[in-house]
Design a protein around this motif. Structure first.
Motif, PDB file in Angstrom:
ATOM      1  N   SER A  20       7.236  26.188   9.364  1.00 58.28           N
ATOM      2  CA  SER A  20       7.519  25.004  10.168  1.00 58.28           C
ATOM      3  C   SER A  20       8.744  25.275  11.043  1.00 58.28           C
ATOM      4  O   SER A  20       9.753  25.791  10.553  1.00 58.28           O
ATOM      5  CB  SER A  20       7.774  23.802   9.246  1.00 58.28           C
ATOM      6  OG  SER A  20       8.061  22.639   9.995  1.00 58.28           O
TER       7      SER A  20
ATOM      8  N   TRP B 150      11.231  23.608  14.396  1.00 59.66           N
ATOM      9  CA  TRP B 150      11.505  22.436  15.229  1.00 59.66           C
ATOM     10  C   TRP B 150      12.923  22.483  15.754  1.00 59.66           C
ATOM     11  O   TRP B 150      13.853  22.834  15.019  1.00 59.66           O
ATOM     12  CB  TRP B 150      11.311  21.168  14.416  1.00 59.66           C
ATOM     13  CG  TRP B 150      11.184  19.916  15.237  1.00 59.66           C
ATOM     14  CD1 TRP B 150      10.717  19.807  16.518  1.00 59.66           C
ATOM     15  CD2 TRP B 150      11.518  18.587  14.828  1.00 59.66           C
ATOM     16  NE1 TRP B 150      10.736  18.495  16.917  1.00 59.66           N
ATOM     17  CE2 TRP B 150      11.217  17.722  15.901  1.00 59.66           C
ATOM     18  CE3 TRP B 150      12.038  18.049  13.645  1.00 59.66           C
ATOM     19  CZ2 TRP B 150      11.430  16.351  15.837  1.00 59.66           C
ATOM     20  CZ3 TRP B 150      12.246  16.685  13.574  1.00 59.66           C
ATOM     21  CH2 TRP B 150      11.943  15.848  14.658  1.00 59.66           C
TER      22      TRP B 150
ATOM     23  N   PRO C 239      14.601  19.541  17.662  1.00 54.90           N
ATOM     24  CA  PRO C 239      14.413  18.213  18.256  1.00 54.90           C
ATOM     25  C   PRO C 239      15.360  17.878  19.389  1.00 54.90           C
ATOM     26  O   PRO C 239      14.997  17.131  20.305  1.00 54.90           O
ATOM     27  CB  PRO C 239      14.603  17.261  17.069  1.00 54.90           C
ATOM     28  CG  PRO C 239      15.419  18.037  16.075  1.00 54.90           C
ATOM     29  CD  PRO C 239      14.970  19.453  16.238  1.00 54.90           C
TER      30      PRO C 239
ATOM     31  N   ALA D 114      13.889  18.697  22.776  1.00 60.22           N
ATOM     32  CA  ALA D 114      12.558  18.173  23.111  1.00 60.22           C
ATOM     33  C   ALA D 114      12.502  17.641  24.535  1.00 60.22           C
ATOM     34  O   ALA D 114      11.464  17.723  25.202  1.00 60.22           O
ATOM     35  CB  ALA D 114      12.170  17.084  22.117  1.00 60.22           C
TER      36      ALA D 114
ATOM     37  N   LEU E 222       7.143  24.823  21.949  1.00 64.92           N
ATOM     38  CA  LEU E 222       7.757  25.428  20.770  1.00 64.92           C
ATOM     39  C   LEU E 222       6.905  26.641  20.438  1.00 64.92           C
ATOM     40  O   LEU E 222       5.663  26.546  20.391  1.00 64.92           O
ATOM     41  CB  LEU E 222       7.764  24.453  19.589  1.00 64.92           C
ATOM     42  CG  LEU E 222       8.663  23.220  19.735  1.00 64.92           C
ATOM     43  CD1 LEU E 222       8.494  22.312  18.527  1.00 64.92           C
ATOM     44  CD2 LEU E 222      10.120  23.625  19.878  1.00 64.92           C
TER      45      LEU E 222
ATOM     46  N   ARG F 150       7.806  16.982  17.687  1.00 62.96           N
ATOM     47  CA  ARG F 150       7.590  17.126  16.243  1.00 62.96           C
ATOM     48  C   ARG F 150       7.552  18.604  15.888  1.00 62.96           C
ATOM     49  O   ARG F 150       7.405  19.458  16.770  1.00 62.96           O
ATOM     50  CB  ARG F 150       6.287  16.454  15.835  1.00 62.96           C
ATOM     51  CG  ARG F 150       5.038  17.135  16.406  1.00 62.96           C
ATOM     52  CD  ARG F 150       3.833  16.235  16.401  1.00 62.96           C
ATOM     53  NE  ARG F 150       3.983  15.171  17.384  1.00 62.96           N
ATOM     54  CZ  ARG F 150       3.070  14.226  17.599  1.00 62.96           C
ATOM     55  NH1 ARG F 150       1.956  14.218  16.886  1.00 62.96           N
ATOM     56  NH2 ARG F 150       3.261  13.296  18.521  1.00 62.96           N
ATOM     57  N   PRO F 151       7.674  18.961  14.601  1.00 65.81           N
ATOM     58  CA  PRO F 151       7.645  20.387  14.241  1.00 65.81           C
ATOM     59  C   PRO F 151       6.295  21.026  14.545  1.00 65.81           C
ATOM     60  O   PRO F 151       5.246  20.369  14.488  1.00 65.81           O
ATOM     61  CB  PRO F 151       7.915  20.368  12.727  1.00 65.81           C
ATOM     62  CG  PRO F 151       8.541  19.050  12.448  1.00 65.81           C
ATOM     63  CD  PRO F 151       7.956  18.099  13.438  1.00 65.81           C
TER      64      PRO F 151
ATOM     65  N   ASP G 169       7.106  17.430   6.719  1.00 67.04           N
ATOM     66  CA  ASP G 169       7.253  17.915   8.088  1.00 67.04           C
ATOM     67  C   ASP G 169       6.223  17.293   9.032  1.00 67.04           C
ATOM     68  O   ASP G 169       6.498  17.105  10.217  1.00 67.04           O
ATOM     69  CB  ASP G 169       7.135  19.434   8.134  1.00 67.04           C
ATOM     70  CG  ASP G 169       8.352  20.126   7.552  1.00 67.04           C
ATOM     71  OD1 ASP G 169       9.335  19.423   7.246  1.00 67.04           O
ATOM     72  OD2 ASP G 169       8.317  21.356   7.376  1.00 67.04           O
TER      73      ASP G 169
END
Length: 420
Positions: free
Chosen positions: A162, A164, A166, A169, A175, A198-199, A239
């Motif tokens: 996972s 991320w 944020p 963003a 990503l 989001r991840p 997640d």
């Protein structure tokens, strides 16, 4: 919880839980006491983590793998450990988006910069922010999170990772996860272009031994934005629920660059005209500007202090973007110039984005626009880094009368390199 131990490319999952598991970092602090009773302490700059594990009735295949590592059968190199108790694999500085002990070397990308000019005569502030600085790049720019001293962060096929960031963003196009083989050669990549809020969660492909997390930043931005917190780890059940909320502040007509013209306020040397319901702009001279005022009684668009906002427009003649903030009474509350993104200052209740243009000889459509308002990034777990260890102690015992039943213990210390 599953722990992976082994050399990169040959990690083994130990599904049988250890009976003891101590993962305390080593303080290394030494005390010096004067004859008068005063105490001075000394602590090394690097404080490695130690792992102490023990298993009862260890499975034969797991024991054989552990034995090879402990006795250096395959060489003295460091051992990779994927610790299920680690909630964030990134370096502490990467996880917070600060200078830390690695500085800008924790990231790759010409756009990476410290948050301000460092006084050469003062100690570096490890909590000073790192930023990305974009000057209207023609193509998307990759911000790579490095694992110092290694190709990337160790992984093993079968895991789900996972990733991320944020806080980025608002300016991210994708990503990405870059996979590498054990010899450091590139394998493949995975990306998400529609879920930067989001991840991204992806399964580690066959042959992959390392991963590098990447944020691909959008083209055409003129902005300085703090990198902010990020998280890379084994995918956790929660997640899939993580989000950073955002909303579009512009109405449909302003997004599409259509009329009425009272949504826009042209500056000196700039003319706006209605051509078939579409707002057209002309800048006969070398400089012009337009504000997006919303067309209501309150200047601009409602915002809340602390929120990150991003304004973009598709017109090719845009030189730079800026923001003017107003309080609830309509009084000036601050400005941000030559940037597509800004954090709403304290006391601000609305914002007016504006664009500066070069020459536009003939009337052309003002272009499509977007004013996104983002919630603050959520709190993320601290980064631990340090996926590489050296075996410093190993024990194997046989129970009387049970020759095929073995108990094992292992001690490892976090290292940057292992010799001998």
């Amino acid at each position: 919880m599953t722990m992976w131990i082994g050399r990169p490319g040959h990690l083994r999952a130990f599904k049988e839980a250890a009976t003891t598991f101590d993962r305390s970092p080593e303080s290394g602090t030494t005390e010096f006491r004067s004859l008068a009773g005063g105490v001075t302490t000394w602590t090394p700059q690097i404080r490695p983590r130690r792992l102490k594990l023990a298993w009862q009735n260890m499975l034969p295949d797991d024991l054989a793998h552990l034995d090879r590592l402990a006795r250096r059968v395959d060489g003295p190199g460091p051992v990779a450990v994927i610790d299920p108790a680690s909630a964030n694999w990134l370096l502490p500085s990467q996880a917070l988006g600060v200078i830390g002990t690695h500085g800008a070397s924790a990231w790759s990308g010409s756009m990476v910069s410290t948050g301000g000019t460092q006084n050469p005569n003062a100690p570096v502030n490890p909590y000073g922010p790192m930023s990305v600085v974009l000057n209207a790049p023609a193509a998307a720019s990759d911000l790579v999170y490095n694992a110092p001293g290694a190709t990337g962060y160790p992984v093993a096929p079968g895991m789900t990772v996972s990733w991320w960031a944020p806080s980025l963003a608002a300016i991210a196009a994708e990503l990405r996860l870059l996979w590498y083989r054990a010899d450091g050669t590139a394998l493949t990549s995975a990306s998400s272009t529609v879920q930067v809020d989001r991840p991204i969660q992806r399964a580690v492909p066959a042959e992959a031994a390392y991963v590098r997390p990447v944020v691909r930043l959008r083209a055409g931005l003129t902005t300085r934005t703090p990198i902010g917190p990020a998280v890379l780890r084994l995918a956790a059940p929660g997640d899939s629920e993580l989000r950073i909320a955002s909303r579009q502040a512009l109405g449909v007509t302003a997004q599409q660059g259509r009329t009425p013209l009272n949504q826009y306020s042209p500056g000196t040397g700039t003319t706006l005209t209605d051509v078939g319901g579409v707002a057209h702009i002309t800048v006969p001279g070398a400089d012009g500007s337009v504000e997006w005022v919303g067309g209501g009684t309150t200047p601009g668009f409602p915002v809340l202090p602390g929120r990150l906002i991003t304004f973009t427009n598709s017109h090719a003649a845009v030189k730079w973007c800026g923001f003017t903030f107003f309080d609830a009474a309509g009084s000036f509350a601050g400005m941000a110039l030559e940037t597509n993104t800004a954090t709403v200052p304290a006391g601000a209740a609305s914002v007016v984005p504006h664009l500066q243009y070069g020459t536009i000889a003939a009337p052309t459509p003002i272009g499509t626009s977007s004013l996104m308002v983002w919630d603050p990034a959520p709190a993320l777990p601290a980064g631990e880094g340090g996926a590489f260890y050296s075996v410093t102690d190993y024990g194997q015992s046989v129970r009387p009368g049970q020759l095929h039943s073995r108990d094992a213990s292992l001690e490892l210390v976090e290292v940057t390199h292992a010799v001998g």
